[in-house]
Design a protein around this motif. Structure first.
Motif, PDB file in Angstrom:
ATOM      1  N   LYS A 102       8.890   0.265  16.229  1.00  0.00           N
ATOM      2  CA  LYS A 102       8.476   1.273  17.212  1.00  0.00           C
ATOM      3  C   LYS A 102       7.473   0.662  18.188  1.00  0.00           C
ATOM      4  CE  LYS A 102       9.226   5.341  14.311  1.00  0.00           C
ATOM      5  NZ  LYS A 102       8.577   6.465  13.578  1.00  0.00           N
ATOM      6  N   ARG A 103       6.548  -0.154  17.674  1.00  0.00           N
ATOM      7  CA  ARG A 103       5.553  -0.821  18.527  1.00  0.00           C
ATOM      8  C   ARG A 103       6.243  -1.806  19.473  1.00  0.00           C
ATOM      9  NH1 ARG A 103       1.092  -3.336  14.786  1.00  0.00           N
ATOM     10  NH2 ARG A 103       0.187  -3.880  16.835  1.00  0.00           N
ATOM     11  N   ILE A 104       7.245  -2.505  18.956  1.00  0.00           N
ATOM     12  CA  ILE A 104       8.006  -3.445  19.789  1.00  0.00           C
ATOM     13  C   ILE A 104       8.695  -2.697  20.931  1.00  0.00           C
ATOM     14  CG2 ILE A 104      10.035  -4.970  19.843  1.00  0.00           C
ATOM     15  CD1 ILE A 104       9.259  -5.854  17.004  1.00  0.00           C
ATOM     16  N   SER A 105       9.243  -1.539  20.599  1.00  0.00           N
ATOM     17  CA  SER A 105       9.922  -0.728  21.601  1.00  0.00           C
ATOM     18  C   SER A 105       8.951  -0.259  22.677  1.00  0.00           C
ATOM     19  CB  SER A 105      10.580   0.480  20.917  1.00  0.00           C
ATOM     20  OG  SER A 105      11.243   1.282  21.869  1.00  0.00           O
ATOM     21  N   ILE A 106       7.738   0.149  22.233  1.00  0.00           N
ATOM     22  CA  ILE A 106       6.713   0.604  23.188  1.00  0.00           C
ATOM     23  C   ILE A 106       6.256  -0.556  24.058  1.00  0.00           C
ATOM     24  CG2 ILE A 106       4.346   1.470  23.387  1.00  0.00           C
ATOM     25  CD1 ILE A 106       4.887   3.084  20.814  1.00  0.00           C
ATOM     26  N   ALA A 107       6.013  -1.717  23.434  1.00  0.00           N
ATOM     27  CA  ALA A 107       5.570  -2.907  24.170  1.00  0.00           C
ATOM     28  C   ALA A 107       6.610  -3.325  25.205  1.00  0.00           C
ATOM     29  CB  ALA A 107       5.301  -4.044  23.204  1.00  0.00           C
ATOM     30  N   LYS A 108       7.865  -3.174  24.866  1.00  0.00           N
ATOM     31  CA  LYS A 108       8.951  -3.527  25.785  1.00  0.00           C
ATOM     32  C   LYS A 108       8.955  -2.615  26.997  1.00  0.00           C
ATOM     33  CE  LYS A 108      13.935  -4.363  25.845  1.00  0.00           C
ATOM     34  NZ  LYS A 108      15.191  -4.305  25.066  1.00  0.00           N
ATOM     35  N   SER A 109       8.696  -1.330  26.733  1.00  0.00           N
ATOM     36  CA  SER A 109       8.667  -0.370  27.844  1.00  0.00           C
ATOM     37  C   SER A 109       7.461  -0.582  28.756  1.00  0.00           C
ATOM     38  CB  SER A 109       8.657   1.066  27.303  1.00  0.00           C
ATOM     39  OG  SER A 109       7.452   1.321  26.588  1.00  0.00           O
ATOM     40  N   LEU A 110       6.374  -1.136  28.177  1.00  0.00           N
ATOM     41  CA  LEU A 110       5.164  -1.419  28.966  1.00  0.00           C
ATOM     42  C   LEU A 110       5.281  -2.746  29.717  1.00  0.00           C
ATOM     43  CD1 LEU A 110       2.415  -0.346  26.371  1.00  0.00           C
ATOM     44  CD2 LEU A 110       3.127   0.896  28.444  1.00  0.00           C
ATOM     45  N   LYS A 111       6.304  -3.501  29.393  1.00  0.00           N
ATOM     46  CA  LYS A 111       6.558  -4.802  30.017  1.00  0.00           C
ATOM     47  C   LYS A 111       5.383  -5.773  29.821  1.00  0.00           C
ATOM     48  CE  LYS A 111       9.700  -2.892  33.448  1.00  0.00           C
ATOM     49  NZ  LYS A 111      10.041  -2.750  34.895  1.00  0.00           N
ATOM     50  N   ASN A 112       4.815  -5.689  28.588  1.00  0.00           N
ATOM     51  CA  ASN A 112       3.717  -6.598  28.235  1.00  0.00           C
ATOM     52  C   ASN A 112       4.332  -7.763  27.469  1.00  0.00           C
ATOM     53  OD1 ASN A 112       1.511  -7.926  27.026  1.00  0.00           O
ATOM     54  ND2 ASN A 112       0.293  -6.041  26.953  1.00  0.00           N
ATOM     55  N   LYS A 113       4.586  -8.860  28.191  1.00  0.00           N
ATOM     56  CA  LYS A 113       5.305  -9.998  27.614  1.00  0.00           C
ATOM     57  C   LYS A 113       4.554 -10.637  26.457  1.00  0.00           C
ATOM     58  CE  LYS A 113       7.905 -11.280  31.755  1.00  0.00           C
ATOM     59  NZ  LYS A 113       8.201 -12.364  32.712  1.00  0.00           N
ATOM     60  N   THR A 114       3.240 -10.755  26.602  1.00  0.00           N
ATOM     61  CA  THR A 114       2.448 -11.410  25.543  1.00  0.00           C
ATOM     62  C   THR A 114       2.498 -10.602  24.258  1.00  0.00           C
ATOM     63  OG1 THR A 114       0.945 -12.313  27.201  1.00  0.00           O
ATOM     64  CG2 THR A 114       0.173 -12.274  24.919  1.00  0.00           C
ATOM     65  N   LEU A 115       2.221  -9.296  24.412  1.00  0.00           N
ATOM     66  CA  LEU A 115       2.247  -8.418  23.231  1.00  0.00           C
ATOM     67  C   LEU A 115       3.647  -8.356  22.638  1.00  0.00           C
ATOM     68  CD1 LEU A 115       0.816  -6.402  21.374  1.00  0.00           C
ATOM     69  CD2 LEU A 115       1.346  -4.599  23.043  1.00  0.00           C
ATOM     70  N   THR A 123       5.953 -10.633  22.751  1.00  0.00           N
ATOM     71  CA  THR A 123       6.263 -11.905  22.075  1.00  0.00           C
ATOM     72  C   THR A 123       5.632 -11.949  20.683  1.00  0.00           C
ATOM     73  OG1 THR A 123       6.377 -13.067  24.184  1.00  0.00           O
ATOM     74  CG2 THR A 123       6.056 -14.412  22.205  1.00  0.00           C
ATOM     75  N   VAL A 124       4.366 -11.521  20.628  1.00  0.00           N
ATOM     76  CA  VAL A 124       3.662 -11.520  19.331  1.00  0.00           C
ATOM     77  C   VAL A 124       4.331 -10.565  18.346  1.00  0.00           C
ATOM     78  CG1 VAL A 124       1.484 -10.918  18.178  1.00  0.00           C
ATOM     79  CG2 VAL A 124       1.442 -12.181  20.337  1.00  0.00           C
ATOM     80  N   LEU A 125       4.637  -9.362  18.859  1.00  0.00           N
ATOM     81  CA  LEU A 125       5.256  -8.353  17.981  1.00  0.00           C
ATOM     82  C   LEU A 125       6.650  -8.782  17.531  1.00  0.00           C
ATOM     83  CD1 LEU A 125       4.175  -5.037  19.762  1.00  0.00           C
ATOM     84  CD2 LEU A 125       3.263  -6.000  17.641  1.00  0.00           C
ATOM     85  N   ARG A 126       7.398  -9.393  18.429  1.00  0.00           N
ATOM     86  CA  ARG A 126       8.748  -9.846  18.055  1.00  0.00           C
ATOM     87  C   ARG A 126       8.689 -10.954  17.004  1.00  0.00           C
ATOM     88  NH1 ARG A 126      13.190  -8.237  20.315  1.00  0.00           N
ATOM     89  NH2 ARG A 126      13.144  -6.945  22.210  1.00  0.00           N
TER      90      ARG A 126
END
Length: 271
Positions: A128-141, A143-146
């Motif tokens: 869910k966090r990965i999905s949110i980070a993707k929608s925010l287009k935060n590449k660093t976050l 990458t870390v979450l993935r």
């Protein structure tokens, strides 16, 4: 007052008589008491040589058959009782086939699921966090979450595989248990045919006992009147009837023994 006090004892006596098997009751039909023997001797004494020999032979045959009747009745009673008790045990054993193994594996699957549930919850939350980070287009976050997700995915896959293996083992054990139970019940069903034949033989014996009862009444009346003709006829009929009963009782004994063998084979199959 005394009459009412004696009623419970009377009722108990009646109940005991009613609870007695038909075979056991039939065994009391022909009682060769000393008084019966004395009356018979007086009657046979009026017969001439060959007729007297025949009467004596018939009476001795009846005495032997009566003893055999009682012995076989007791043998049947014991065999039947033992079979009934063994059936209770073997049917319980059939129900218990591999039950302990299934219960143990069910507990293992449940325990395994509970142990890995926190991991699955964490993985779900991470996705869910990965999905949110993707929608925010935060590449660093992202990458870390993935990276965390990829590492956790391997653990989740291993956990799911372990659960799957345990579930497959449980399913296989359940399937095997069902097959074993079916096979044991099939073997045990071998008692059905002899049991049906036992009932058939018992029915014939019941009819023969009724006839023997009538013949016995005729015999006692004949020796009281010293009627040689009726004594011979009734005694001959009694001996014939008891011989037929003996044959059917022997069949029942053999059939009960067959039932015992089937039960023993079923127990051996289970073990």
């Amino acid at each position: 007052m005394k009459v009412f006090k004696s009623m419970p004892l009377l009722l108990l006596t009646v109940l005991l008589l009613l609870s007695t098997s038909s075979g056991a009751f039939a065994a009391s039909i022909t009682e060769l008491t000393p008084s019966i023997k004395a009356a018979f001797d007086l009657t046979s004494a009026t017969a001439e040589g060959p007729a007297r020999v025949k009467l004596t032979s018939l009476y001795n045959d009846l005495s032997t058959l009566k003893l055999q009747y009682d012995q076989r009745e007791e043998q049947i009673r014991i065999l039947h009782y033992n079979n009934e008790q063994s059936l209770i045990v073997v049917r319980q054993q059939i129900k218990g086939i591999d039950l302990e193994a299934v219960t143990r594996l069910e507990a293992s699957v449940k325990s395994c699921k509970q142990r890995y549930q926190p991991l699955f919850d964490q993985y779900s939350a991470l996705n869910k966090r990965i999905s949110i980070a993707k929608s925010l287009k935060n590449k660093t976050l992202n990458t870390v979450l993935r990276a965390q997700g990829d590492a956790m995915k391997i653990l989740v896959q291993l956990a799911r595989q372990e659960i799957s293996d345990k579930q497959n083992q449980l399913s296989a054990t359940k399937k095997t248990r069902i097959q074993k139970i079916a096979e044991a019940r099939k073997t045990l069903s071998g008692i059905e045919s002899p049991q049906i034949t036992i009932k058939s033989n018992k029915s014939v014996i019941t009819s023969l006992n009724k006839r023997a009862s009538a013949d016995w009444t005729d015999f006692k009346a004949a020796i009281r009147k010293q009627n040689l003709t009726l004594t011979t006829q009734s005694l001959s009929s009694l001996v014939s009837g008891y011989r037929q009963i003996a044959t059917h009782k022997q069949k029942i004994i053999e059939l009960e023994q067959t039932v015992s063998l089937v039960i023993a084979n079923t127990k051996k199959q289970i073990s």
